[in-house]
Design a protein around this motif. Structure first.
Motif, mmCIF file in Angstrom:
data_model
loop_
_atom_site.group_PDB
_atom_site.id
_atom_site.type_symbol
_atom_site.label_atom_id
_atom_site.label_comp_id
_atom_site.label_asym_id
_atom_site.label_seq_id
_atom_site.Cartn_x
_atom_site.Cartn_y
_atom_site.Cartn_z
ATOM 1 N N GLY A 124 1.032 -1.179 -0.123
ATOM 2 C CA GLY A 124 0.544 0.663 0.011
ATOM 3 C C GLY A 124 0.435 1.127 0.108
ATOM 4 N N SER A 125 1.708 0.916 0.859
ATOM 5 C CA SER A 125 3.424 2.367 1.050
ATOM 6 C C SER A 125 3.735 3.083 -0.321
ATOM 7 C CB SER A 125 4.041 2.405 1.850
ATOM 8 O OG SER A 125 2.781 2.658 3.416
ATOM 9 N N SER A 126 3.404 1.884 -1.090
ATOM 10 C CA SER A 126 4.637 1.803 -2.484
ATOM 11 C C SER A 126 3.857 2.389 -3.918
ATOM 12 C CB SER A 126 4.891 0.194 -3.050
ATOM 13 O OG SER A 126 5.526 0.232 -4.280
ATOM 14 N N LEU A 127 2.186 2.626 -3.047
ATOM 15 C CA LEU A 127 1.558 2.309 -4.242
ATOM 16 C C LEU A 127 0.922 3.744 -4.151
ATOM 17 C CD1 LEU A 127 -1.411 -0.302 -4.437
ATOM 18 C CD2 LEU A 127 0.033 0.529 -6.192
ATOM 19 N N ALA A 128 1.245 4.026 -2.847
ATOM 20 C CA ALA A 128 0.615 6.230 -2.797
ATOM 21 C C ALA A 128 2.200 6.762 -3.619
ATOM 22 C CB ALA A 128 0.762 6.024 -0.708
ATOM 23 N N ILE A 129 3.496 6.043 -2.702
ATOM 24 C CA ILE A 129 4.818 6.786 -3.820
ATOM 25 C C ILE A 129 4.472 6.420 -5.130
ATOM 26 C CG2 ILE A 129 6.777 6.118 -3.745
ATOM 27 C CD1 ILE A 129 6.757 5.421 -1.181
ATOM 28 N N ILE A 130 4.245 5.236 -5.750
ATOM 29 C CA ILE A 130 4.482 5.785 -7.379
ATOM 30 C C ILE A 130 3.322 6.522 -7.942
ATOM 31 C CG2 ILE A 130 3.162 3.909 -9.189
ATOM 32 C CD1 ILE A 130 4.148 1.849 -7.420
ATOM 33 N N MET A 140 0.780 -6.629 -6.007
ATOM 34 C CA MET A 140 2.404 -6.731 -6.107
ATOM 35 C C MET A 140 2.812 -5.595 -5.468
ATOM 36 S SD MET A 140 3.331 -7.984 -9.363
ATOM 37 C CE MET A 140 5.150 -8.746 -9.345
ATOM 38 N N GLY A 141 1.574 -4.578 -5.424
ATOM 39 C CA GLY A 141 1.969 -2.946 -5.006
ATOM 40 C C GLY A 141 3.122 -2.036 -6.247
ATOM 41 N N ILE A 142 2.761 -2.703 -7.256
ATOM 42 C CA ILE A 142 3.750 -1.898 -8.642
ATOM 43 C C ILE A 142 3.010 -1.184 -9.336
ATOM 44 C CG2 ILE A 142 4.929 -3.953 -8.438
ATOM 45 C CD1 ILE A 142 4.558 -4.837 -10.581
ATOM 46 N N GLY A 143 3.294 -0.203 -10.316
ATOM 47 C CA GLY A 143 2.906 0.989 -10.950
ATOM 48 C C GLY A 143 2.319 0.723 -12.502
ATOM 49 N N VAL A 187 0.718 4.540 -17.164
ATOM 50 C CA VAL A 187 -0.176 2.820 -16.819
ATOM 51 C C VAL A 187 -0.028 2.617 -15.410
ATOM 52 C CG1 VAL A 187 -0.772 0.811 -16.529
ATOM 53 C CG2 VAL A 187 -0.366 1.118 -18.651
ATOM 54 N N GLY A 188 1.098 3.539 -14.641
ATOM 55 C CA GLY A 188 1.505 3.547 -13.538
ATOM 56 C C GLY A 188 0.530 4.412 -12.354
ATOM 57 N N VAL A 189 0.061 5.582 -13.247
ATOM 58 C CA VAL A 189 -0.655 6.523 -12.618
ATOM 59 C C VAL A 189 -2.404 6.193 -12.815
ATOM 60 C CG1 VAL A 189 -1.996 8.847 -12.925
ATOM 61 C CG2 VAL A 189 0.634 8.339 -14.122
ATOM 62 N N LEU A 190 -3.074 5.010 -13.601
ATOM 63 C CA LEU A 190 -4.289 4.611 -13.827
ATOM 64 C C LEU A 190 -3.934 3.732 -12.528
ATOM 65 C CD1 LEU A 190 -4.558 4.117 -17.136
ATOM 66 C CD2 LEU A 190 -5.332 5.943 -15.801
ATOM 67 N N ILE A 191 -3.247 2.887 -12.136
ATOM 68 C CA ILE A 191 -3.296 2.287 -10.922
ATOM 69 C C ILE A 191 -2.886 2.720 -9.411
ATOM 70 C CG2 ILE A 191 -1.884 0.059 -9.913
ATOM 71 C CD1 ILE A 191 -1.137 -1.188 -12.890
ATOM 72 N N ALA A 192 -1.628 3.533 -9.758
ATOM 73 C CA ALA A 192 -1.267 4.083 -8.228
ATOM 74 C C ALA A 192 -2.734 4.390 -7.342
ATOM 75 C CB ALA A 192 -0.652 4.780 -8.352
ATOM 76 N N SER A 223 4.857 8.033 -10.879
ATOM 77 C CA SER A 223 4.252 7.970 -11.974
ATOM 78 C C SER A 223 4.178 9.174 -13.152
ATOM 79 C CB SER A 223 3.591 6.923 -11.911
ATOM 80 O OG SER A 223 4.194 5.277 -11.651
ATOM 81 N N ILE A 224 3.450 9.778 -11.981
ATOM 82 C CA ILE A 224 3.394 11.049 -13.179
ATOM 83 C C ILE A 224 4.384 11.613 -13.638
ATOM 84 C CG2 ILE A 224 2.010 13.503 -12.927
ATOM 85 C CD1 ILE A 224 0.676 12.703 -10.588
ATOM 86 N N ARG A 225 5.524 12.177 -12.846
ATOM 87 C CA ARG A 225 6.681 11.718 -12.911
ATOM 88 C C ARG A 225 7.855 11.966 -14.421
ATOM 89 N NH1 ARG A 225 9.706 16.982 -12.778
ATOM 90 N NH2 ARG A 225 11.813 16.762 -12.109
ATOM 91 N N SER A 226 7.440 10.098 -13.787
ATOM 92 C CA SER A 226 8.253 9.982 -15.280
ATOM 93 C C SER A 226 6.826 9.987 -16.668
ATOM 94 C CB SER A 226 8.256 7.994 -14.810
ATOM 95 O OG SER A 226 8.527 7.315 -15.934
ATOM 96 N N PHE A 227 5.760 9.412 -16.581
ATOM 97 C CA PHE A 227 5.233 9.473 -17.882
ATOM 98 C C PHE A 227 5.008 10.621 -17.884
ATOM 99 C CE2 PHE A 227 0.958 11.225 -19.358
ATOM 100 C CZ PHE A 227 1.229 10.114 -20.194
ATOM 101 N N THR A 228 5.409 12.296 -17.855
ATOM 102 C CA THR A 228 5.204 13.740 -18.037
ATOM 103 C C THR A 228 7.069 13.600 -19.402
ATOM 104 O OG1 THR A 228 6.093 14.525 -16.540
ATOM 105 C CG2 THR A 228 3.815 14.618 -16.320
ATOM 106 N N GLY A 229 8.145 12.535 -18.914
ATOM 107 C CA GLY A 229 9.354 13.116 -19.284
ATOM 108 C C GLY A 229 9.382 11.219 -20.882
#
Length: 277
Positions: free
Chosen positions: A64-70, A166-169, A195-200, A74-80
Motif C-alpha cells: 500500500g505504501s508503495s502504491l502511494a509513492i508511485i 504486487m504494489g507496482i506501477g 499505466v502506473g498513474v491509472l493504477i496508483a 509515475s506522473i513524473r516519469s510519464f511527463t518525461g
C-alpha cells in the motif's frame, strides 16, 4: 509502532535505508517505467519487519505504501517520456476503464488475502517476467499488433489486478504485454509510466479502505498506507526519476531487457527466501 523503542542510531540506519531505496526507486521509475514499486515493496517489507511491524499487516503495508509513492513518481516519469513522444497514447486511452476495474478488484482481494499469499504472487510473477525478458526468443512473440478493444480490456483488467496486489506501477505487466506483441521496449517502458498513474491513484484509495481500522497497524498509518515511509521517499524519488528517463533513452533495447530481467530475478529470489525462512 514497537520499532520506535529501538535506539535512535538504529532508527537512523533504517531511515537511511528507506532514503537510499528512494534513489533506486526513482531511477527504476524512469528507466523501466515501473514506478519503483518493485524496489520499494521488498525494502519496505524488510524495514517494517526490523521495526517490529506485525507480520499480519507487514506485506500489505509495504504494498500500500508503495502504491502511494508511485502516484507522483509515475506522473513524473510519464511527463518525461511523453515529452519525448515515446508513449502509446491510443493504448493508454483504451486502458482508462479496464485498469482501474482491475485495481478495484485487487483492493477487495487485499482485504482478505494473507501476507504469505501476497508474497507468493509477487515472487512468482517477477520470476515469470524475468524468464520472458532474459531468454526473449522471437518465437515467443505473437504475430500482429496489439489486440483490439476486447483483448485490451482483458489485458487492462489483468494488469491492474496483479500490479495492485504486487504494489507496482504496472510496468512489469505492461512491458511484457507490449513486447510480446513486438512493440519496442522503449515504447513499452514509456507507456507503462502512464499505466502506473491509472493504477496508483485508485490503488492507494483501495488499500486505505482495505486496511481501515486494522488493530495491528503502526503509527502514522491510514489503512495500509504508512505516511512516514511515503514522506521519506517521495521527495527523493521525484528528484531522481528524470535521470532514470535519460538512462532509459540512452540504453539499447536488449540492454534494457537484460537489466530488467536480472532485476526481477533478484527481487523474486528475495521473496522466495522470505517464504522459506
Amino acid at each position: 509502532m514497537s520499532g520506535l523503542d529501538l535506539p535512535w542510531s538504529e532508527l537512523a540506519v533504517f531511515a537511511a535505508a528507506i532514503a537510499a531505496s528512494g534513489v533506486v526507486a526513482g531511477l527504476m521509475a524512469g528507466i523501466f517505467g515501473i514506478g519503483g514499486g518493485a524496489v520499494l515493496v521488498p525494502v519496505f517489507y524488510q524495514v517494517f519487519g526490523l521495526l517490529g511491524v506485525d507480520e499480519v499487516v507487514r506485506m500489505h503495508l509495504a504494498v500500500g505504501s508503495s502504491l502511494a509513492i508511485i502516484i507522483p513518481t509515475s506522473i513524473r516519469s510519464f511527463t518525461g517520456h511523453k515529452a519525448r513522444g515515446a508513449v502509446d497514447m491510443d493504448l493508454l486511452k483504451s486502458f482508462l476503464i479496464p485498469v482501474p476495474i482491475g485495481v478495484v478488484l485487487a483492493s477487495i482481494t487485499a482485504a482478505y488475502i494473507s501476507s504469505e499469499g501476497l508474497r507468493v504472487i509477487f515472487a512468482v510473477l517477477m520470476l515469470l517476467v524475468a524468464v520472458r525478458l532474459l531468454f526473449n526468443r522471437e518465437s515467443w512473440k505473437l504475430k500482429g499488433d496489439l489486440p483490439g478493444t476486447g483483448g485490451r480490456t482483458v489485458a487492462g483488467v489483468v494488469i491492474g489486478y496483479f500490479s495492485t496486489l504486487m504494489g507496482i506501477g504496472g510496468g512489469v505487466m505492461n512491458n511484457t504485454f507490449m513486447t510480446i506483441y513486438g512493440r519496442p521496449m522503449h515504447q513499452a517502458v514509456a507507456t507503462s509510466s502512464g499505466v502506473g498513474v491509472l493504477i496508483a491513484i485508485p490503488g492507494t484509495i483501495g488499500y486505505i479502505w482495505a486496511g481501515w481500522g486494522h488493530p495491528d497497524l503502526p503509527i502514522a498509518s491510514t489503512g495500509f498506507i504508512n505516511w512516514v515511509a511515503v514522506a521519506l521517499i517521495i521527495p527523493i524519488a521525484l528528484i531522481v526519476t528524470p535521470y532514470g528517463v535519460r538512462i532509459a533513452h540512452a540504453l539499447k533495447k536488449r540492454q534494457l531487457e537484460v537489466a530488467f530481467g536480472l532485476f526481477c530475478i533478484f527481487i523474486s529470489a528475495r521473496f522466495f527466501w522470505s517464504l522459506a525462512a
